[in-house]
Design an enzyme around this catalytic site. Structure first.
Site, short mmCIF file in Angstrom:
data_model
loop_
_atom_site.label_atom_id
_atom_site.label_comp_id
_atom_site.label_asym_id
_atom_site.label_seq_id
_atom_site.Cartn_x
_atom_site.Cartn_y
_atom_site.Cartn_z
N LYS A 286 0.87 -1.26 -0.09
CA LYS A 286 0.02 -0.23 0.10
C LYS A 286 0.56 1.32 -0.11
CE LYS A 286 -2.69 1.66 4.00
NZ LYS A 286 -1.88 2.94 3.25
N LYS A 319 -7.63 7.30 -1.29
CA LYS A 319 -8.49 8.58 -0.58
C LYS A 319 -9.55 9.09 -1.19
CE LYS A 319 -7.64 6.23 4.21
NZ LYS A 319 -6.03 6.04 3.76
#
Ligand code: 5IU
Length: 492
Positions: A286, A319
């Site tokens: 990530k 996000k």
């Protein structure tokens, strides 16, 4: 069951699964015990070719069984369009049953022209206990209409045949649930484990037409072994709707790791070094690419090479949270061109469905469209965050309903209750061996706790590894502990 047109029946069974007319999961049902399989044949109105095939098969079935009747009547509401096509194709006049009598004008429950003594064939989509068929039969009977047969698309085999037979009505189904399960298994769409779990549930949960259970007591909850946390990643790969979820489940199963490394580092070389050292122990890396101070295209080239060498996927934790049009630009353009290299991204559900549509729009006409997916955020590990139950529920709807589910790979959340569909992957950040909080509101849980108590499929670890004296050893420890917890969770 129809015996003719075996190939057509098989193809239709696969198609119904593909368009989500039925799904496997852990679904709340009227009868008060969760079901591992859920049918929603309402979706077929959006697929005219499926409507055509289903109604043609119903008509062929009626002919084969020589069911002659003066009228046809669909059980409201899903079966109404099917009954309409059957009526038109067979030149058999239709009757329409109202669910509630009008409170003005005529108080008729049955619309159409009929006489006492006429016969009527019932058309229904899915039968569980048969109570909906019996409601329709009752109203037709009160007008003197005779009902002896019902053609149905799917028999869930939970007592419907016997229940309606008690009222003199025979059931003729195109599909039984067993046929659908076996067909999907034979065609490699679901695992044996899935077939067995559903079969066990069906055998244990037989229902009377008044909704009570055959044998009296409510079957034990254990009759349903099909909660997503009990299934293996291999089984769930087959149930997934997103190609990326299939790929990631299979990667986890073969590499035996459910660890995601959060590489929150600000220098490109430091991230590459971490990715190389931890690569063998992770399924996902990530990134927060906007924190990299010396970003270049060659950083991405090197990162991709490492992801191929060590077999892990790249998740850019961007996000996204803006309107669709802006999100499409943020995903595909700018310095980072995220959609070119990140297998997966994260997005907030705050803007609603348009967030997923915006991301998909950025990939329109692009070869990689099928190789991309999104994790939707339904909960956060930050202390005092504003997400509430309603928000979670609606996030689940975006992840599991509608035409964009093939792009949703999973959900970022902290608890089992966020979603039930086993084809989605739960990604859970906030994992550390020593449970604690940091100075900025992060709340940590142990690997065992997130996997066994909170329903995580992948645990995200950042500082727990990044700040370890020996990062390889730390990555191995996290990977082993997360994997062992998963194995214990699915052990029968
Ligand atoms: N992250 C969280 N919590 C969340 C979400 C994302 O921690 O609820 I959504 C991210 C932030 C960071 C990583 O990139 O996961 C966790 O890193 P640490 O293990 O270092 O706290």
């Amino acid at each position: 069951m129809v015996t003719k047109n075996a190939d057509q029946m098989k193809a239709l069974a696969l198609k119904l699964f593909e368009i989500n007319a039925f799904k496997f999961g852990d679904f709340k049902m009227k009868v008060g015990i969760n079901s591992p399989v859920y049918f929603d044949l309402r979706v077929i109105v959006s697929y005219p070719d499926v409507m055509k095939t289903v109604s043609e098969l119903l008509v062929a079935h009626i002919k084969e069984l020589q069911l002659s009747s003066k009228h046809v009547c669909g059980v409201p509401y899903t079966a109404l369009p099917l009954a309409t096509i059957v009526s038109v194709q067979q030149h058999t006049p239709m009757l329409v049953r109202r669910k509630e009598a009008k409170d003005y004008g005529t108080k008729k429950l049955i619309e159409g022209i009929y006489h006492a003594g006429d016969t009527c064939l019932i058309v229904e989509d899915v039968v569980t206990s048969g109570s909906s068929i019996l409601d329709t039969v009752r109203d037709l009977k009160s007008e003197g209409i005779v009902c002896t047969d019902a053609v149905v698309v799917v028999d869930r085999e939970q007592g419907g045949v016997a229940n309606i037979a008690k009222h003199g009505v025979r059931m003729h189904s195109l599909f039984t649930l067993s046929f659908l399960l076996n067909t999907l298994h034979e065609e490699g769409r679901i695992e044996r484990e899935t077939v067995d779990a559903v079969a066990k549930y069906i055998a244990a949960v037989q229902i009377n037409s008044d909704g009570s259970f055959v044998g009296g007591d409510k079957p034990h909850e254990a009759a349903n072994e099909f909660s997503r946390t009990k299934l293996t990643y291999e089984s769930r790969a087959n149930l997934a709707k997103s190609p990326l979820a299939k790929r990631l489940f299979n990667l986890m199963a073969t590499k035996k790791t459910n660890l995601c490394l959060a590489a929150d580092l600000t220098k490109a070389d430091a991230i590459l070094d971490m990715a190389d050292k931890c690569g063998p122990y992770i399924c996902l890396l990530k990134t927060h690419v906007d924190i990299v101070e010396d970003f270049t295209e060659s950083f991405i080239v090197n990162l991709k090479a490492l992801s191929a060498r060590h077999n892990f996927l790249l998740l850019e934790d961007r996000k996204f949270a803006d309107i669709g049009n802006t999100v499409a630009l943020q995903y595909g353009k700018g310095i980072y061109k995220i959609s070119d290299w990140a297998d997966l991204v994260t997005a907030h559900t705050l803007p609603g469905r348009s967030i997923v549509q915006g991301l998909k729009a950025a990939l329109d006409g692009n070869d990689v469209a099928k190789e991309r997916g999104v994790f939707l955020l339904a909960e956060m590990s930050a202390n005092g965050n504003l997400i509430d139950e309603k928000y979670k529920e609606n996030s689940n709807k975006i992840a599991t309903e509608g035409g964009d589910v093939d792009f949703v790979t999973g959900v970022v959340c902290q608890s089992t209750g966020c979603f039930a569909f086993p084809g989605l992957i739960q990604l859970t950040p906030g994992v550390k061996i020593d449970e604690s909080v940091d100075k900025l509101g992060q709340q940590y849980n142990t690997p065992e706790h997130v996997i066994k108590e909170r329903g995580a499929d992948i645990g995200v670890v950042g500082r727990g590894i990044l700040q370890a004296a020996n990062v390889e050893k730390a990555a191995l420890t996290y990977s082993d502990r997360l994997w062992a917890a998963y194995e214990e969770r699915v052990a029968k």
